[in-house]
Design a protein around this motif. Structure first.
Motif, mmCIF file in Angstrom:
data_model
loop_
_atom_site.group_PDB
_atom_site.id
_atom_site.type_symbol
_atom_site.label_atom_id
_atom_site.label_comp_id
_atom_site.label_asym_id
_atom_site.label_seq_id
_atom_site.Cartn_x
_atom_site.Cartn_y
_atom_site.Cartn_z
ATOM 1 N N ASN A 32 0.790 -1.235 0.000
ATOM 2 C CA ASN A 32 0.000 0.000 0.000
ATOM 3 C C ASN A 32 0.821 1.283 0.000
ATOM 4 N N PHE A 33 2.099 1.183 0.312
ATOM 5 C CA PHE A 33 2.951 2.363 0.379
ATOM 6 C C PHE A 33 4.127 2.202 -0.579
ATOM 7 N N PRO A 34 4.085 2.912 -1.717
ATOM 8 C CA PRO A 34 5.181 2.793 -2.681
ATOM 9 C C PRO A 34 6.528 3.248 -2.117
ATOM 10 N N GLN A 35 6.504 4.002 -1.015
ATOM 11 C CA GLN A 35 7.752 4.485 -0.404
ATOM 12 C C GLN A 35 8.552 3.339 0.215
ATOM 13 N N ILE A 36 7.869 2.225 0.526
ATOM 14 C CA ILE A 36 8.551 1.106 1.176
ATOM 15 C C ILE A 36 8.962 0.101 0.114
ATOM 16 N N GLN A 37 10.242 0.031 -0.130
ATOM 17 C CA GLN A 37 10.757 -0.930 -1.096
ATOM 18 C C GLN A 37 11.983 -1.622 -0.516
ATOM 19 N N PRO A 38 11.745 -2.594 0.369
ATOM 20 C CA PRO A 38 12.899 -3.276 0.938
ATOM 21 C C PRO A 38 13.659 -4.036 -0.150
ATOM 22 N N ASN A 41 17.176 -10.397 -0.638
ATOM 23 C CA ASN A 41 18.418 -11.156 -0.808
ATOM 24 C C ASN A 41 18.195 -12.278 -1.824
ATOM 25 N N LYS A 42 19.206 -13.099 -2.044
ATOM 26 C CA LYS A 42 19.109 -14.165 -3.055
ATOM 27 C C LYS A 42 17.943 -15.117 -2.791
ATOM 28 N N LYS A 43 17.662 -15.342 -1.496
ATOM 29 C CA LYS A 43 16.562 -16.251 -1.151
ATOM 30 C C LYS A 43 15.188 -15.583 -1.301
ATOM 31 N N GLY A 44 15.205 -14.261 -1.533
ATOM 32 C CA GLY A 44 13.938 -13.542 -1.663
ATOM 33 C C GLY A 44 13.429 -12.978 -0.350
ATOM 34 N N ASP A 45 14.263 -13.061 0.705
ATOM 35 C CA ASP A 45 13.875 -12.457 1.992
ATOM 36 C C ASP A 45 13.972 -10.946 1.888
ATOM 37 N N ARG A 46 13.023 -10.265 2.509
ATOM 38 C CA ARG A 46 13.077 -8.806 2.524
ATOM 39 C C ARG A 46 14.181 -8.334 3.460
ATOM 40 N N ILE A 47 14.930 -7.332 3.000
ATOM 41 C CA ILE A 47 15.980 -6.735 3.820
ATOM 42 C C ILE A 47 15.661 -5.243 3.940
ATOM 43 N N TYR A 48 15.367 -4.817 5.159
ATOM 44 C CA TYR A 48 15.000 -3.421 5.401
ATOM 45 C C TYR A 48 16.214 -2.629 5.863
ATOM 46 N N GLN A 49 16.241 -1.342 5.456
ATOM 47 C CA GLN A 49 17.270 -0.428 5.937
ATOM 48 C C GLN A 49 16.628 0.522 6.945
ATOM 49 N N LEU A 50 17.471 1.296 7.638
ATOM 50 C CA LEU A 50 16.941 2.227 8.648
ATOM 51 C C LEU A 50 15.929 3.194 8.054
ATOM 52 N N LYS A 51 16.176 3.662 6.815
ATOM 53 C CA LYS A 51 15.220 4.612 6.217
ATOM 54 C C LYS A 51 13.846 3.961 6.022
ATOM 55 N N ASP A 52 13.827 2.660 5.696
ATOM 56 C CA ASP A 52 12.549 1.944 5.570
ATOM 57 C C ASP A 52 11.857 1.899 6.937
ATOM 58 N N ILE A 53 12.641 1.632 7.972
ATOM 59 C CA ILE A 53 12.075 1.521 9.315
ATOM 60 C C ILE A 53 11.506 2.866 9.767
ATOM 61 N N GLU A 54 12.188 3.954 9.417
ATOM 62 C CA GLU A 54 11.672 5.285 9.777
ATOM 63 C C GLU A 54 10.308 5.534 9.122
ATOM 64 N N ILE A 55 10.180 5.149 7.849
ATOM 65 C CA ILE A 55 8.896 5.315 7.152
ATOM 66 C C ILE A 55 7.842 4.420 7.803
ATOM 67 N N LEU A 56 8.227 3.191 8.109
ATOM 68 C CA LEU A 56 7.293 2.264 8.758
ATOM 69 C C LEU A 56 6.846 2.779 10.121
ATOM 70 N N LYS A 57 7.770 3.403 10.860
ATOM 71 C CA LYS A 57 7.406 3.990 12.164
ATOM 72 C C LYS A 57 6.374 5.087 11.970
ATOM 73 N N GLU A 58 6.577 5.873 10.911
ATOM 74 C CA GLU A 58 5.638 6.955 10.639
ATOM 75 C C GLU A 58 4.261 6.403 10.273
ATOM 76 N N ILE A 59 4.248 5.330 9.457
ATOM 77 C CA ILE A 59 2.984 4.685 9.095
ATOM 78 C C ILE A 59 2.305 4.150 10.356
ATOM 79 N N TYR A 60 3.092 3.498 11.201
ATOM 80 C CA TYR A 60 2.561 2.953 12.446
ATOM 81 C C TYR A 60 1.946 4.069 13.285
ATOM 82 N N TYR A 61 2.705 5.162 13.415
ATOM 83 C CA TYR A 61 2.235 6.294 14.212
ATOM 84 C C TYR A 61 0.916 6.838 13.661
#
Length: 109
Positions: A32-38, A41-61
């Protein structure tokens, strides 16, 4: 616990734990949020960076604390992508400043 950890990359389970939501919520937000694009990795697991977490915190808030609907939250966040960066920089500067003050205090004692 909403403190930003010191490492740079996080798996979805870790991010879910940091925010206190489950992994399916994070995947739902990603759709739902195009801003979040983790990265993935090779296995297809999502890898988040701090900037993703900041956006997610804002969404949560916005969705949990402000009771905002996802569509409205998405509009609010997408309008100000740079604002999140500024806020993050300010938080980091304040933390750095606080550490300096603590060091000074210890030197004086």
């Amino acid at each position: 616990n909403m403190e930003a950890p010191t490492k740079k990359y996080f798996k979805i389970g870790e991010v879910a734990e940091i925010l206190g939501v489950n992994a399916s919520t994070l995947r739902f937000w990603e759709k739902n949020f195009p801003q979040i694009q983790p990265m993935k990795n090779k296995k297809g697991d999502r890898i988040y960076q701090l900037k993703d977490i900041e956006i997610l915190k804002e969404i949560y808030y916005l969705t949990h604390n402000k009771g905002m609907r996802l569509a409205n939250a998405s509009k609010k966040i997408s309008k100000n992508p740079d604002k999140t960066d500024d806020k993050l920089k300010l938080i980091q500067e304040l933390r750095h400043f606080k550490e300096k003050l603590i060091q000074l205090k210890e030197q004086l004692e």
